[in-house]
Enzyme design. Structure first.
Site, PDB file in Angstrom:
ATOM      1  N   LYS A  13       0.822  -1.216   0.000  1.00 19.73           N
ATOM      2  CA  LYS A  13       0.000   0.000   0.000  1.00 19.73           C
ATOM      3  C   LYS A  13       0.858   1.269   0.000  1.00 19.73           C
ATOM      4  O   LYS A  13       0.640   2.174  -0.802  1.00 19.73           O
ATOM      5  CB  LYS A  13      -0.938   0.021   1.231  1.00 19.73           C
ATOM      6  CG  LYS A  13      -1.905  -1.158   1.272  1.00 19.73           C
ATOM      7  CD  LYS A  13      -2.845  -1.091   2.462  1.00 19.73           C
ATOM      8  CE  LYS A  13      -2.139  -1.117   3.802  1.00 19.73           C
ATOM      9  NZ  LYS A  13      -1.382  -2.351   4.082  1.00 19.73           N
ATOM     10  N   ARG A  88      -9.781  -0.012   8.769  1.00 18.02           N
ATOM     11  CA  ARG A  88      -9.236  -1.334   9.079  1.00 18.02           C
ATOM     12  C   ARG A  88     -10.244  -2.198   9.815  1.00 18.02           C
ATOM     13  O   ARG A  88      -9.946  -3.347  10.121  1.00 18.02           O
ATOM     14  CB  ARG A  88      -8.010  -1.173   9.972  1.00 18.02           C
ATOM     15  CG  ARG A  88      -6.671  -1.281   9.228  1.00 18.02           C
ATOM     16  CD  ARG A  88      -5.597  -0.957  10.233  1.00 18.02           C
ATOM     17  NE  ARG A  88      -4.334  -1.542   9.985  1.00 18.02           N
ATOM     18  CZ  ARG A  88      -3.284  -0.883   9.486  1.00 18.02           C
ATOM     19  NH1 ARG A  88      -3.413   0.367   9.095  1.00 18.02           N
ATOM     20  NH2 ARG A  88      -2.123  -1.471   9.355  1.00 18.02           N
ATOM     21  N   ARG A 122      11.561  -4.764   5.359  1.00 16.00           N
ATOM     22  CA  ARG A 122      11.199  -3.419   4.882  1.00 16.00           C
ATOM     23  C   ARG A 122      12.101  -2.339   5.490  1.00 16.00           C
ATOM     24  O   ARG A 122      12.427  -2.355   6.670  1.00 16.00           O
ATOM     25  CB  ARG A 122       9.749  -3.122   5.245  1.00 16.00           C
ATOM     26  CG  ARG A 122       9.376  -1.653   5.022  1.00 16.00           C
ATOM     27  CD  ARG A 122       7.912  -1.438   4.993  1.00 16.00           C
ATOM     28  NE  ARG A 122       7.254  -1.779   6.235  1.00 16.00           N
ATOM     29  CZ  ARG A 122       5.920  -1.767   6.385  1.00 16.00           C
ATOM     30  NH1 ARG A 122       5.138  -1.459   5.362  1.00 16.00           N
ATOM     31  NH2 ARG A 122       5.381  -2.081   7.539  1.00 16.00           N
ATOM     32  N   ARG A 152      11.151   0.265  10.775  1.00 11.89           N
ATOM     33  CA  ARG A 152      10.099   0.511  11.760  1.00 11.89           C
ATOM     34  C   ARG A 152      10.236  -0.426  12.954  1.00 11.89           C
ATOM     35  O   ARG A 152      10.563  -1.598  12.782  1.00 11.89           O
ATOM     36  CB  ARG A 152       8.723   0.298  11.109  1.00 11.89           C
ATOM     37  CG  ARG A 152       8.221   1.520  10.388  1.00 11.89           C
ATOM     38  CD  ARG A 152       7.008   1.242   9.553  1.00 11.89           C
ATOM     39  NE  ARG A 152       5.935   0.506  10.223  1.00 11.89           N
ATOM     40  CZ  ARG A 152       4.740   0.294   9.685  1.00 11.89           C
ATOM     41  NH1 ARG A 152       4.463   0.788   8.478  1.00 11.89           N
ATOM     42  NH2 ARG A 152       3.818  -0.377  10.321  1.00 11.89           N
ATOM     43  N   ARG A 163       0.168  -8.623  13.694  1.00 11.62           N
ATOM     44  CA  ARG A 163      -0.506  -7.730  12.727  1.00 11.62           C
ATOM     45  C   ARG A 163      -1.208  -8.531  11.624  1.00 11.62           C
ATOM     46  O   ARG A 163      -2.294  -8.152  11.164  1.00 11.62           O
ATOM     47  CB  ARG A 163       0.510  -6.755  12.112  1.00 11.62           C
ATOM     48  CG  ARG A 163       0.901  -5.649  13.107  1.00 11.62           C
ATOM     49  CD  ARG A 163       2.260  -5.056  12.802  1.00 11.62           C
ATOM     50  NE  ARG A 163       2.341  -4.386  11.535  1.00 11.62           N
ATOM     51  CZ  ARG A 163       3.489  -4.173  10.887  1.00 11.62           C
ATOM     52  NH1 ARG A 163       4.636  -4.553  11.399  1.00 11.62           N
ATOM     53  NH2 ARG A 163       3.478  -3.537   9.731  1.00 11.62           N
TER      54      ARG A 163
END
Ligand code: ADP
Ligand code: AMP
Length: 204
Positions: A13, A88, A122, A152, A163
């Site tokens: 996204k 969400r 990431r 992160r 998650r």
């Protein structure tokens, strides 16, 4: 045009949002980015959100909805916007429907098994938000803007697993929700980044 980008954590996204916002000159509104900024600045919202984010859980609906409602009132949203990471939950989607009219929901569809590797690998630019993966880009500076690249805190395997579970239980039902409203456009998020973007542009 008012657009929602839907998809599991790691579906791509943020990667696509940067490109869509640039091409269509609309603001990219990421609730995750808003929370990270608040945490960094030590605000009350940041304080409230941090304990949930650290555990890979969702921040309570009322906190997120208020933030989005206020953000959508800003002048730059008049000609359209792109929501990334919101809604969400079904409750957030219902609240959003009372605030604004959505024109398209783009769902980045991907095999969840691919996502743990995408998320733990990431890396992100602090300045322009560009996403990288450690396997293909390991520099300390962003290729696009020279900004600092960081990882992160919640991209560790324990939080990632939580998650993905939260996605499965609470966010996935939104696919059916928007499909029943004839707003959903499915895109194969397992393709390479440029091809995913090409498919999005064709739809928009
Ligand atoms: P999201 O915002 O949905 O959580 P990101 O856009 O940040 O996901 O992407 C997560 C990771 O996957 C990043 O490392 C990014 O570089 C990588 N990635 C994004 N899209 C693709 C793709 N189409 N193919 C392979 N890797 C991708
Ligand atoms: P993201 O940057 O979209 O991956 O979001 C990071 C974290 O912020 C999530 O794991 C949640 O804890 C929180 N968050 C972001 N958006 C929302 C939302 N719409 N509702 C609840 N929590 C959210």
């Amino acid at each position: 045009m008012n657009i929602i980008l839907l998809g599991a954590p790691g579906a791509g996204k943020g990667t696509q949002a940067v490109r869509i916002a640039e091409k269509y000159k609309i603001p990219h509104i990421s609730t995750g980015d808003i929370f990270r900024k608040n945490i960094k600045e030590g605000t009350l919202v940041g304080l409230k959100a941090k304990s949930y984010i650290d555990k890979g859980q969702l921040v309570p609906d009322e906190v997120v909805v208020e933030i989005v409602e206020n953000r959508l009132k800003e002048a730059d949203c008049k000609a359209g916007y792109l929501l990334d990471g919101f809604p969400r939950t079904l409750a957030q989607a219902e609240a959003l429907s009372k605030i604004t009219k959505i024109d398209a929901v783009i769902n980045l569809d991907i095999d969840l098994k691919k996502l743990a590797d995408r998320l733990t690998g990431r890396r992100i630019c602090r300045d322009c938000g560009e996403s990288y993966h450690i396997s293909t880009y390991s520099d300390k500076a962003c290729k696009k803007c020279g900004g600092e690249i960081y990882q992160r805190d919640d991209d560790n395997i324990a939080t990632v697993n939580s998650r993905l579970q939260v996605y499965e239980n609470q966010t996935k039902p939104l696919i059916e929700y928007y499909s029943s409203k004839n707003l959903l456009k499915n895109i194969d998020g397992g393709q390479d980044i440029d091809k995913v973007f090409e498919d999005i542009v064709n739809i928009l």
